[in-house]
Design a protein around this motif. Structure first.
Motif, PDB file in Angstrom:
ATOM      1  N   ARG A 399      -9.070  11.680  -2.782  1.00  0.00           N
ATOM      2  CA  ARG A 399      -7.920  11.635  -1.873  1.00  0.00           C
ATOM      3  C   ARG A 399      -7.031  10.421  -2.149  1.00  0.00           C
ATOM      4  NH1 ARG A 399      -9.847  12.565   4.156  1.00  0.00           N
ATOM      5  NH2 ARG A 399      -7.726  13.309   4.402  1.00  0.00           N
ATOM      6  N   ASP A 400      -7.620   9.347  -2.653  1.00  0.00           N
ATOM      7  CA  ASP A 400      -6.805   8.182  -3.031  1.00  0.00           C
ATOM      8  C   ASP A 400      -5.971   8.470  -4.276  1.00  0.00           C
ATOM      9  OD1 ASP A 400      -7.728   6.670  -0.938  1.00  0.00           O
ATOM     10  OD2 ASP A 400      -9.321   5.691  -2.097  1.00  0.00           O
ATOM     11  N   THR A 401      -6.456   9.386  -5.115  1.00  0.00           N
ATOM     12  CA  THR A 401      -5.767   9.678  -6.378  1.00  0.00           C
ATOM     13  C   THR A 401      -4.783  10.818  -6.241  1.00  0.00           C
ATOM     14  OG1 THR A 401      -7.760   8.962  -7.557  1.00  0.00           O
ATOM     15  CG2 THR A 401      -6.120  10.191  -8.821  1.00  0.00           C
ATOM     16  N   LEU A 403      -2.674  13.360  -3.723  1.00  0.00           N
ATOM     17  CA  LEU A 403      -2.156  13.656  -2.388  1.00  0.00           C
ATOM     18  C   LEU A 403      -1.463  15.002  -2.436  1.00  0.00           C
ATOM     19  CD1 LEU A 403      -1.475  13.038   0.539  1.00  0.00           C
ATOM     20  CD2 LEU A 403       0.520  11.771  -0.244  1.00  0.00           C
ATOM     21  N   PRO A 472       1.041   7.982  -3.958  1.00  0.00           N
ATOM     22  CA  PRO A 472      -0.241   8.222  -4.639  1.00  0.00           C
ATOM     23  C   PRO A 472      -0.041   8.301  -6.158  1.00  0.00           C
ATOM     24  CG  PRO A 472       0.633  10.269  -3.805  1.00  0.00           C
ATOM     25  CD  PRO A 472       1.577   9.201  -3.342  1.00  0.00           C
TER      26      PRO A 472
END
Length: 551
Positions: A399-401, A403, A472
């Motif tokens: 999810r950090d990478t 979006l 992101p």
């Protein structure tokens, strides 16, 4: 997690409050059982003899008993109620966490059913602590009363000790039936709630096609089913109450009759007769309480079963433990991926690349979004993010990478600013890039649930601004300009290219303005990549592309 494990855990994680609360409520019941014994002693030692000193001591003893009785109940009930409320809150948080898990869940329940479980069932499950506390307190009262009767007359006490367990077993015989009926009632309530949620959400559509009368008839039928299930559950509870009251009354009459006969024969004193009759009358209360505790426990067990089914449901997609991606590898790489309508799709996005995807079939777009967002299960082929297989990547790292901004934007009650989630010095620049410059002066404007006061275009642009502010490494957009006019669409395309310059972006769209800003365009037809190239080139050479895009 099973139903029993969930109920035991609820009691165990509040064991401090529960232990002290049960102790105080048991003390209340013990002192209440001691009241008729004290009155009997008062009659024999003070009234019958006429001595003043025993009279004073008996009065002081009664005052002390009632002081302990009152305060023990007040403090104990407060602790149990607090434990129930804390457990209800924790269960609701667990359900919300499970429902909002980005990996999904396999319950197969609709949002309305999940809402019913998170509210009604969570509250009823926590009542297991009430059932345990009042059950222990009632058992203490019966033990004290039985021991007191044994001290007055052994056969009389033995009769009560035999009669009370038989009475409790008779009451418990109706518990399984009550559990089944309560479970059926809760399921019916959840289904009706789900139907109501669906109808409210689709009310405009129903009115548009003239189907509101059919929808009302369907809801009426579901409501009648729920009513019948509720009446069955209430009738069973009423039957249990009636049986409990009748049997405890018969036990009281039997004990009172036998003790009266003993008093007439001089076997027991007048004070002991008063104590026995008072205890026999008092016994009806804890026996009734045990019956009520059985009802509460049956209701808690039925609701706990529904809660456990949600909390124990496996995730839709599996995730790994890798927390870092390789920046030297392509940010997104699909190799011969087949999923639903997709067939052997190859797609690679390098760092800093902006790629548009045109899907002739909307189902292809939905399948591709599920694969890229890590929400697809049972696909074939390989999906890598930064060189790491997507199913080996930790969900937070994924999810950090990546979006994923869906076509439908989720907005929440509050203000426009609070829905953006991110405070940034480039807020105005990003809002302008998202075509939402008209909303900059209204950021502190109150917003209703789901942004109902906003137009479709405003909601869409606000969602895009929120995604751009998050910045992101890989942003995936699905039709970000369908609810805006042509002029705004062109401004949005230019702003998106400017803000995402140097970052990786994947846009699923048929907008010529957006496709014209892409480094390349990939075309999917019948789930297969049929061509790719620049928008201008495809618009000149591909008739199918022209028909889908140029308008």
């Amino acid at each position: 997690m099973s139903t029993g494990q969930l109920l035991r855990r609820a009691v165990r994680r509040h064991r401090g409050r529960m232990s002290l609360g049960v102790l105080l409520m048991s003390l209340h019941q013990a002192t209440e059982a001691a009241v008729p014994v004290t009155i009997g002693v008062f009659v024999d030692k003070a009234v019958a003899t006429g001595d003043v000193e025993p009279l004073i001591w008996c009065v002081l003893m009664l005052a002390a008993l009632f002081a302990v009785l009152s305060n023990a109940w007040k403090l104990g009930a407060r602790l149990i109620v607090r434990a129930i409320e804390y457990e209800t809150h924790q269960l609701r948080l667990e359900i919300a966490r499970r429902v909002l898990d980005p990996r999904g869940q396999r319950t197969g329940l609709r949002s309305g059913e999940l809402l019913s479980i998170a509210t009604s069932d969570a509250e009823k499950t926590a009542l297991v602590m009430r059932a345990v506390s009042i059950g222990c307190a009632a058992s203490t009262a019966l033990i004290v009363a039985s021991v007191s009767l044994l001290l007055v007359d052994v056969p009389l006490g033995i009769g009560v000790l035999i009669g009370v367990p038989l009475l409790v077993l008779g009451i418990q015989a109706l518990s399984p039936l009550l559990t089944r009926h309560t479970s059926t009632q809760q399921e019916a309530v959840a289904q009706t709630t789900a139907l109501a949620t669906d109808l409210v959400g689709g009310l405009r559509t129903l009115r548009g096609i003239g189907a509101q009368h059919n929808a009302a008839a369907r809801y009426r039928q579901s409501s009648q089913t729920t009513l019948r299930a509720t009446l069955r559950a209430v009738s069973t509870a009423g039957l249990q109450d009636g049986v409990s009251t009748a049997l405890s009354g018969l036990l009281l009459a039997a004990v009172a009759g036998v003790s009266g006969w003993f008093a007439l024969n001089g076997r027991i004193s007048i004070g002991e007769l008063i104590a026995v009759v008072g205890l026999a009358q008092f016994i009806a209360e804890p026996v009734g309480t045990l019956g009520y505790a059985s009802q509460v426990l049956a209701t808690a067990r039925a609701s706990a079963g529904r809660l456990a089914s949600v909390l124990s449901s496996p995730p839709l997609v599996a995730t790994g433990t890798a927390t870092a991606v390789d920046p030297a590898k392509p940010l997104l790489q699909l190799e011969r991926v087949s999923y639903k309508t997709l067939v052997d799709v190859d797609l690679t996005l390098l760092a800093g690349e902006t790629v548009g995807v045109l899907c002739y079939d909307p189902r292809d777009a939905d399948a591709l979004l599920a694969v890229v967002g890590g929400r697809a299960s049972e696909y074939t082929g390989a999906v890598r993010v930064g060189g790491v297989p997507i199913d080996e990547l930790d969900i937070d790292a994924l999810r950090d990478t990546v979006l994923l901004e869906q076509h439908d934007t989720d907005l929440f009650e509050g203000t426009l600013r609070s829905n953006l989630l991110v405070e940034s010095p480039s807020l105005e620049r990003v809002m302008t890039a998202a075509g939402a410059a008209d909303l900059i002066d209204e950021l502190d404007r109150p917003l209703a649930d789901r942004g109902q006061a906003l137009s479709g275009g405003q909601r869409q642009r606000l969602g895009l601004a929120r995604a751009l502010l998050a910045s992101p490494p890989l942003l995936v957009l699905h039709d970000p300009s369908t609810a805006v006019d042509a002029v705004t669409e062109e401004l949005l395309a230019e702003g998106l290219a400017e803000v995402r310059s140097g970052l990786t972006t994947l846009v699923l769209t048929s907008s010529p303005a957006l496709l014209g800003k892409m480094d390349r365009v990939v075309v999917l037809a019948d789930g297969v990549v049929v061509t790719e190239g620049l928008h201008a080139e495809l618009a000149e050479s591909d008739a199918a592309y022209q028909e889908a895009v140029l308008r």
